[in-house]
Design an enzyme around this catalytic site. Structure first.
Site, PDB file in Angstrom:
ATOM      1  CG  ASP A 124      -2.042  -0.972   1.165  1.00 20.46           C
ATOM      2  OD1 ASP A 124      -2.219  -1.584   0.097  1.00 20.46           O
ATOM      3  OD2 ASP A 124      -2.757  -1.134   2.172  1.00 20.46           O
ATOM      4  CG  ASP A 276      -3.144  -8.255  15.653  1.00 27.81           C
ATOM      5  OD1 ASP A 276      -3.946  -7.585  16.344  1.00 27.81           O
ATOM      6  OD2 ASP A 276      -1.929  -7.988  15.605  1.00 27.81           O
TER       7      ASP A 276
END
Length: 545
Positions: A124, A276
């Site tokens: 990105d 996460d």
């Protein structure tokens, strides 16, 4: 003459000790002192804060207890594999031009059937990392490696969005994830994948997590402190939770997921900064089991400047609180045992201690004045146990981790414990802000922790980009440090010597983090013992975690 001098010194010492003992046990105000509204307004919040901090401190003792009590509940070696499954390796990056080539090179050395391995570089980036990463991918692809470069024109969903986007084209039954600053060993997949294939319960395993190690641990005082902090998490926290059978989290990197577990849990979501942990709890609520494999290590690079370290810790603090708000209601409504629910609560809400620590900081001086007039005996009987529960648990927690990892040299950790505790105090202002933002629902972008390929003491981040600006927070930390310096003077003036060592931790913690944040923008030697030329502000002022 010598005898007379020795006798006078002995009498003076006894006089001093007697005076101090009399002061501690003095009952002058007994029956005379009466609490007023101001005293109650100070002492009730003071003790409430101390009790909450002591509760979380006792939880650390409980983790140590669980770690040893369930020491036999560790996964044994899995059976040999006859048929290896297909694996996709995802490498999410954002502006990581210094370390991306090192990561791809490490993955290219994996000892795993090449026809069953796909690698995705999920980029990105908005800077020259694009050219570096694309060139690296093309170079390895020309050598026969199954590797693709995936670049997004926007950062929608940040890291979670990049991982979810990569899953759309991933072909693997299992997904291994490595951040840009990690260097996995060549046998990483050979040692982790077999646990998923174990005929005895392997089909229920949704994720396996390896333990982090650090290639730049000895770089500075800060990296030594970071090592102790992270070792405590990976040894005691992960160890205790996995051995007891309670929920624990994937750490965002150095782990392998069963793709089906990700999909069953609802996929990667980006409404928290710790995607996460969010996914980990959702997957375990769906019945998937997690394995922690501390014997499998994955080398990583620690943040080397104070601003990046504080920003990283703030992201984790805010993300965990966001996850607590999102996930805990589901945990409490689930059929999980009570001890799993209790551990999830303490795990996800532990960072509430940071705003409480800042609040305690502001109340210490007036509370000390009020308690002085209440009598020293009460302070020792009531305050001391609460302080021991909330502070000494930290030392025991990290000392146990070091003893487990380094049985021959763990005692050296005693030398670092004052710095560990002081640093924890110093980052409390930034983390308190992050926790409060999470509670009130303020959103912020996910920004990664910048890494500079610092592998030894001679390496420098002086002329490299991505460094953080200090902002206004260090000034608040310096102000608090100064406030506590005056509190130390007050304590000494009133012969309250027992509180001075504790107060000095606040002085050092706030001044150290504050001045390091400000000073590292200009002077590299503030890294303590690392020689480097004068620092100049980075070209990019973008914040990084």
């Amino acid at each position: 003459m010598y005898t007379a001098l020795l006798l006078s010194l002995t009498l003076a010492q006894r006089s001093s000790v007697s005076h101090y003992w009399h002061k501690i046990t003095d009952r002058t105000f007994s029956g005379i002192y009466h609490a007023n509204s101001f005293d109650l307004a100070m002492m009730i919040p003071y003790f409430l804060v101390l009790c909450v901090l002591a509760l979380y401190g006792l939880h650390r003792y409980w983790l140590v207890y669980d770690y040893y009590k369930y020491s036999k509940n560790v996964p044994g070696p899995p059976p040999p594999v006859t048929r290896w499954p297909r694996v996709t390796i995802q490498l999410p990056i954002f502006n990581e031009r210094y370390v991306i080539e090192r990561l791809v090179e490490a993955v290219s050395r994996f000892d795993y059937p090449g026809e069953l391995l796909d690698v995705q570089v999920l980029d990105d980036s908005t800077d020259e990392t694009q050219q570096v990463a694309r060139g690296c991918v093309e170079r390895h692809a020309a050598q026969g490696m199954r590797i693709t470069y995936v670049h997004r024109g926007n950062r929608e969903g940040y890291k979670a969005g990049a991982l979810e986007n990569g899953l759309r084209t991933a072909q693997g039954e299992f997904v291994a994830i490595f951040d840009a600053d990690f260097i996995p060993e060549h046998d990483f997949l050979r040692r982790t994948i077999p646990y998923f294939l174990n005929p005895e319960g392997g089909d229920k395993i949704g994720m396996v997590q390896a333990r982090w190690t650090y290639l730049n641990r000895d770089y500075s005082l800060l990296t030594q402190v970071e090592t102790i902090l992270l070792d405590g998490h990976f040894v005691v926290e992960h160890g205790a939770r996995s051995r007891r059978g309670t929920f624990f989290n994937f750490n965002g990197t150095a782990g392998v997921w069963r793709r089906q577990a990700i999909e069953d849990a609802g996929g990667w979501q980006h409404d928290t900064l710790t995607e996460d942990t969010d996914l980990s709890y959702r997957a375990q609520l769906q019945g998937w089991k997690f394995l922690y494999l501390p014997d499998i290590e994955c080398v990583s690079e620690l943040p080397v400047d104070m601003n990046s370290f504080k920003a990283q810790q703030a992201r984790w603090a805010k993300g965990l609180m966001q996850t607590a708000i999102k996930i805990l209601p589901k945990v409490f409504k689930s059929d999980a045992p009570w001890h799993v629910k209790a551990e999830a609560f303490f795990h996800l809400t532990a960072n509430i201690s940071y705003p409480l620590m800042v609040l305690l900081s502001t109340m210490l001086l007036p509370a000390m004045i009020v308690r002085f007039y209440q009598g020293w005996f009460q302070m020792l009987v009531i305050d001391l146990p609460l302080f021991l529960a909330s502070t000494c648990s930290i030392s025991s927690f990290y000392l146990v981790a070091q003893k487990e990892l380094r049985p021959k040299s763990w005692w050296r950790t005693f030398l670092y414990m004052p710095f560990v505790m002081a640093t924890g105090i110093g980052i409390s202002v930034r983390n308190a802000q992050a926790v409060i933002e999470a509670i009130v629902g303020k959103k912020s972008e996910f920004a990664r922790t910048p890494k500079f390929k610092i592998e030894g003491k001679k390496d420098s981040f002086v002329k490299k980009s991505y460094r953080n600006k200090a902002g206004w927070m260090p000034y608040a930390e310096v102000l608090l440090g100064t406030y506590f310096a005056f509190t130390v003077v007050y304590a000494i003036t009133n012969e309250n010597y027992a509180t001075v060592p504790f107060l000095l931790l606040f002085v050092w913690g706030y001044l150290y983090t504050g001045f390091m944040s400000l000073g590292q923008t200009y002077f590299a030697h503030l890294r303590f013992g690392v020689n480097a030329p004068e620092m100049r502000p980075a070209a990019s002022g973008a914040p990084g975690f």
